[in-house]
Design a protein around this motif. Sequence first.
Motif, PDB file in Angstrom:
ATOM      1  N   VAL A  57      -1.506  91.689 113.908  1.00  0.00           N
ATOM      2  CA  VAL A  57      -1.426  91.520 112.456  1.00  0.00           C
ATOM      3  C   VAL A  57      -2.070  90.200 112.020  1.00  0.00           C
ATOM      4  N   ILE A  58      -1.695  89.107 112.687  1.00  0.00           N
ATOM      5  CA  ILE A  58      -2.186  87.797 112.232  1.00  0.00           C
ATOM      6  C   ILE A  58      -3.681  87.637 112.503  1.00  0.00           C
ATOM      7  N   VAL A  59      -4.137  88.163 113.631  1.00  0.00           N
ATOM      8  CA  VAL A  59      -5.558  88.053 113.967  1.00  0.00           C
ATOM      9  C   VAL A  59      -6.400  88.851 112.969  1.00  0.00           C
ATOM     10  N   ALA A  60      -5.931  90.045 112.608  1.00  0.00           N
ATOM     11  CA  ALA A  60      -6.679  90.854 111.638  1.00  0.00           C
ATOM     12  C   ALA A  60      -6.759  90.117 110.302  1.00  0.00           C
ATOM     13  N   ARG A  61      -5.648  89.488 109.908  1.00  0.00           N
ATOM     14  CA  ARG A  61      -5.644  88.798 108.619  1.00  0.00           C
ATOM     15  C   ARG A  61      -6.576  87.589 108.655  1.00  0.00           C
ATOM     16  N   GLU A  62      -6.501  86.824 109.736  1.00  0.00           N
ATOM     17  CA  GLU A  62      -7.343  85.634 109.816  1.00  0.00           C
ATOM     18  C   GLU A  62      -8.817  85.990 109.901  1.00  0.00           C
ATOM     19  N   ARG A  63      -9.127  87.107 110.565  1.00  0.00           N
ATOM     20  CA  ARG A  63     -10.534  87.521 110.647  1.00  0.00           C
ATOM     21  C   ARG A  63     -11.081  87.900 109.279  1.00  0.00           C
ATOM     22  N   SER A  64     -10.267  88.588 108.476  1.00  0.00           N
ATOM     23  CA  SER A  64     -10.771  89.027 107.178  1.00  0.00           C
ATOM     24  C   SER A  64     -11.046  87.826 106.276  1.00  0.00           C
ATOM     25  N   HIS A  65     -10.271  86.756 106.432  1.00  0.00           N
ATOM     26  CA  HIS A  65     -10.528  85.532 105.663  1.00  0.00           C
ATOM     27  C   HIS A  65     -11.767  84.816 106.171  1.00  0.00           C
ATOM     28  N   ARG A  66     -11.891  84.794 107.517  1.00  0.00           N
ATOM     29  CA  ARG A  66     -12.951  84.031 108.161  1.00  0.00           C
ATOM     30  C   ARG A  66     -14.330  84.572 107.785  1.00  0.00           C
ATOM     31  N   ASP A  67     -14.454  85.899 107.756  1.00  0.00           N
ATOM     32  CA  ASP A  67     -15.770  86.480 107.529  1.00  0.00           C
ATOM     33  C   ASP A  67     -16.197  86.409 106.072  1.00  0.00           C
ATOM     34  N   GLY A  68     -15.238  86.173 105.191  1.00  0.00           N
ATOM     35  CA  GLY A  68     -15.564  86.168 103.769  1.00  0.00           C
ATOM     36  C   GLY A  68     -15.956  84.787 103.282  1.00  0.00           C
ATOM     37  N   PRO A  69     -16.367  84.687 102.011  1.00  0.00           N
ATOM     38  CA  PRO A  69     -16.714  83.380 101.452  1.00  0.00           C
ATOM     39  C   PRO A  69     -15.490  82.458 101.354  1.00  0.00           C
ATOM     40  N   ASP A  70     -15.742  81.157 101.238  1.00  0.00           N
ATOM     41  CA  ASP A  70     -14.662  80.164 101.277  1.00  0.00           C
ATOM     42  C   ASP A  70     -13.678  80.278 100.107  1.00  0.00           C
ATOM     43  N   TYR A  71     -14.149  80.862  98.977  1.00  0.00           N
ATOM     44  CA  TYR A  71     -13.283  80.896  97.796  1.00  0.00           C
ATOM     45  C   TYR A  71     -12.251  82.018  97.852  1.00  0.00           C
ATOM     46  N   LEU A  72     -12.309  82.898  98.877  1.00  0.00           N
ATOM     47  CA  LEU A  72     -11.410  84.063  98.893  1.00  0.00           C
ATOM     48  C   LEU A  72      -9.916  83.731  98.797  1.00  0.00           C
ATOM     49  N   PRO A  73      -9.413  82.776  99.582  1.00  0.00           N
ATOM     50  CA  PRO A  73      -7.979  82.501  99.490  1.00  0.00           C
ATOM     51  C   PRO A  73      -7.554  82.048  98.091  1.00  0.00           C
ATOM     52  N   ALA A  74      -8.377  81.212  97.426  1.00  0.00           N
ATOM     53  CA  ALA A  74      -8.055  80.745  96.071  1.00  0.00           C
ATOM     54  C   ALA A  74      -8.092  81.910  95.087  1.00  0.00           C
ATOM     55  N   LEU A  75      -9.112  82.755  95.244  1.00  0.00           N
ATOM     56  CA  LEU A  75      -9.223  83.935  94.382  1.00  0.00           C
ATOM     57  C   LEU A  75      -7.999  84.836  94.552  1.00  0.00           C
ATOM     58  N   GLN A  76      -7.587  84.980  95.808  1.00  0.00           N
ATOM     59  CA  GLN A  76      -6.432  85.821  96.108  1.00  0.00           C
ATOM     60  C   GLN A  76      -5.174  85.303  95.420  1.00  0.00           C
ATOM     61  N   SER A  77      -4.956  83.993  95.462  1.00  0.00           N
ATOM     62  CA  SER A  77      -3.725  83.488  94.848  1.00  0.00           C
ATOM     63  C   SER A  77      -3.807  83.527  93.326  1.00  0.00           C
ATOM     64  N   ASP A  78      -5.019  83.354  92.760  1.00  0.00           N
ATOM     65  CA  ASP A  78      -5.172  83.485  91.307  1.00  0.00           C
ATOM     66  C   ASP A  78      -4.860  84.906  90.848  1.00  0.00           C
ATOM     67  N   ILE A  79      -5.386  85.886  91.587  1.00  0.00           N
ATOM     68  CA  ILE A  79      -5.138  87.284  91.209  1.00  0.00           C
ATOM     69  C   ILE A  79      -3.645  87.606  91.292  1.00  0.00           C
ATOM     70  N   LEU A  80      -3.014  87.083  92.352  1.00  0.00           N
ATOM     71  CA  LEU A  80      -1.573  87.302  92.523  1.00  0.00           C
ATOM     72  C   LEU A  80      -0.813  86.748  91.312  1.00  0.00           C
ATOM     73  N   GLU A  81      -1.232  85.560  90.870  1.00  0.00           N
ATOM     74  CA  GLU A  81      -0.581  84.920  89.736  1.00  0.00           C
ATOM     75  C   GLU A  81      -0.724  85.761  88.460  1.00  0.00           C
ATOM     76  N   VAL A  82      -1.929  86.284  88.243  1.00  0.00           N
ATOM     77  CA  VAL A  82      -2.181  87.116  87.052  1.00  0.00           C
ATOM     78  C   VAL A  82      -1.319  88.376  87.093  1.00  0.00           C
ATOM     79  N   ILE A  83      -1.282  89.014  88.264  1.00  0.00           N
ATOM     80  CA  ILE A  83      -0.495  90.249  88.383  1.00  0.00           C
ATOM     81  C   ILE A  83       0.978  89.962  88.114  1.00  0.00           C
ATOM     82  N   ARG A  84       1.435  88.792  88.554  1.00  0.00           N
ATOM     83  CA  ARG A  84       2.851  88.443  88.397  1.00  0.00           C
ATOM     84  C   ARG A  84       3.240  88.192  86.941  1.00  0.00           C
TER      85      ARG A  84
END
Lengths: 268, 85
Positions: free
Chosen positions: B25-52
Motif C-alpha cells: 500500500v505505502i509503496v504504491a502511494r509513494e510511487r504515484s507521488h514520485r512519478d508526478g509533478p512536484d505540485y501534486l501533494p499541494a493540489l491534493q490537499s487543496d482539493i480535499l479542502e474544497v470538497i470539505r
Amino acid sequence: MARIVVVTSGKGGVGKTTTSAALAAGLAKAGYKTVVVDFDVGLRNLDLIMGCERRVVYDFVNVINGEANLNQALIRDKRVEGLEILPASQTRDKDALTFEGVQSVLEGLAENHDYIICDSPAGIERGAHLAMYFADDAIVVTNPEVSSVRDSDRVLGLLASKTRRAEQGDAPVAEHLVVTRYAPSRVGKGEMLSVEDICEILSIELLGVVPESNAVLNASNAGVPVILEDGTDAGQAYDDLVARYLGEPRPQRFLDEKKGLLGRIFKG
Amino acid sequence: MGFLDYFRSQQKKRTASMAKDRLQVIVARERSHRDGPDYLPALQSDILEVIRRYIEVEDDAVRIQVEREGDCEVLELNVTLPEES
C-alpha cells in the motif's frame, strides 16, 4: 571502458559496505582490475572492513582538491591481485564532494580499471546522490524488514530519475537486488518477509541472498572481505552473487533452512 | 504444513503477511507521488479542502495521479464519498 557499479540502499546498517567489499574482492579474484570507492565522507569505514585502515595516507577529497594524485591515494590490497581501495575523507565539510570532482576522479579511475564499485552512504543526501549519479549498474541492498524495503523503493525511484543515464536518456541503470540478513527459518514461520515478497513489492530482479551469519561479524572484526572466507555460508553466498553478476548461472543455495534430524521428522 | 506449525500458527499472528500488505500500500502511494509533478501533494490537499466545504470526507478520500499516454498527460482524480447513513 570501466563499468561503474553503485552499492546503495537508502537505509543504514543493511550491509552496503560489507557487500561493496565482497563484490570488489570477488570481481578482482575473477581477474578484473577493480577499485572500490568509499563515498561516505565524514564516516570512513570501508578501510576497516577491507583491513587497510592503517595504510590510509591520502583520501578521495585530497584527490578532488589536488592535494594528492590518484596513485598516491589508492591502496593496493595485499591479498587479492588487481584490487584497490580509495578511502573516504573524514572531513566534516559536507560539501567536500563536488560534482566535477567526483566526475574527474571516476574518469581517472576508468582509465585503468574494469570495475569501479561506489560504496554509497546511507540516506539520500549529496554523498548518496553522487555515488549513484554516474552508475551503469546498481546493487540495491535490502534487509527483509519493512523500513529497509520502503527505503529501497525510494532509492529505486532516484536511480530511475536522478542519474546521468536517466538525465541523458540512455539505457536505464541496471538494478540488482541483494537481500542480506535473511533467516529462512523465520520466513518459514511467517515471521519474516520472503525473498519472493520483496522482489514482488520492489519489482526488481534478484541477484542474491546472503543469510544471517556469524561469518559477517567475524570477517569485519578481522578486516577481511567475507567473500574471502571460502568455508562460510555468507562467503559462499557472495561468491555465487558475484558469479551471477558476471553472467554465470548459479542456483540460490540459501533460501531454505538447514533442517536438523528433528526438524525433518516434524516437518516431513 | 508440519505437525508443529499448526500449534505455532495458533499462538501468534503471521506478521510477515502484515508487512507485505502494508508495504504494498505505502509503496504504491509513494510511487504515484514520485512519478508526478512536484505540485501534486499541494493540489491534493487543496482539493480535499474544497470538497470539505460541502461534504465531510476522510483524509484519504482524495486520490490524485498523473498518467502518461503517449504525448498526453492525464490527471486522474478519485474522490471517495462517504456512505450515506
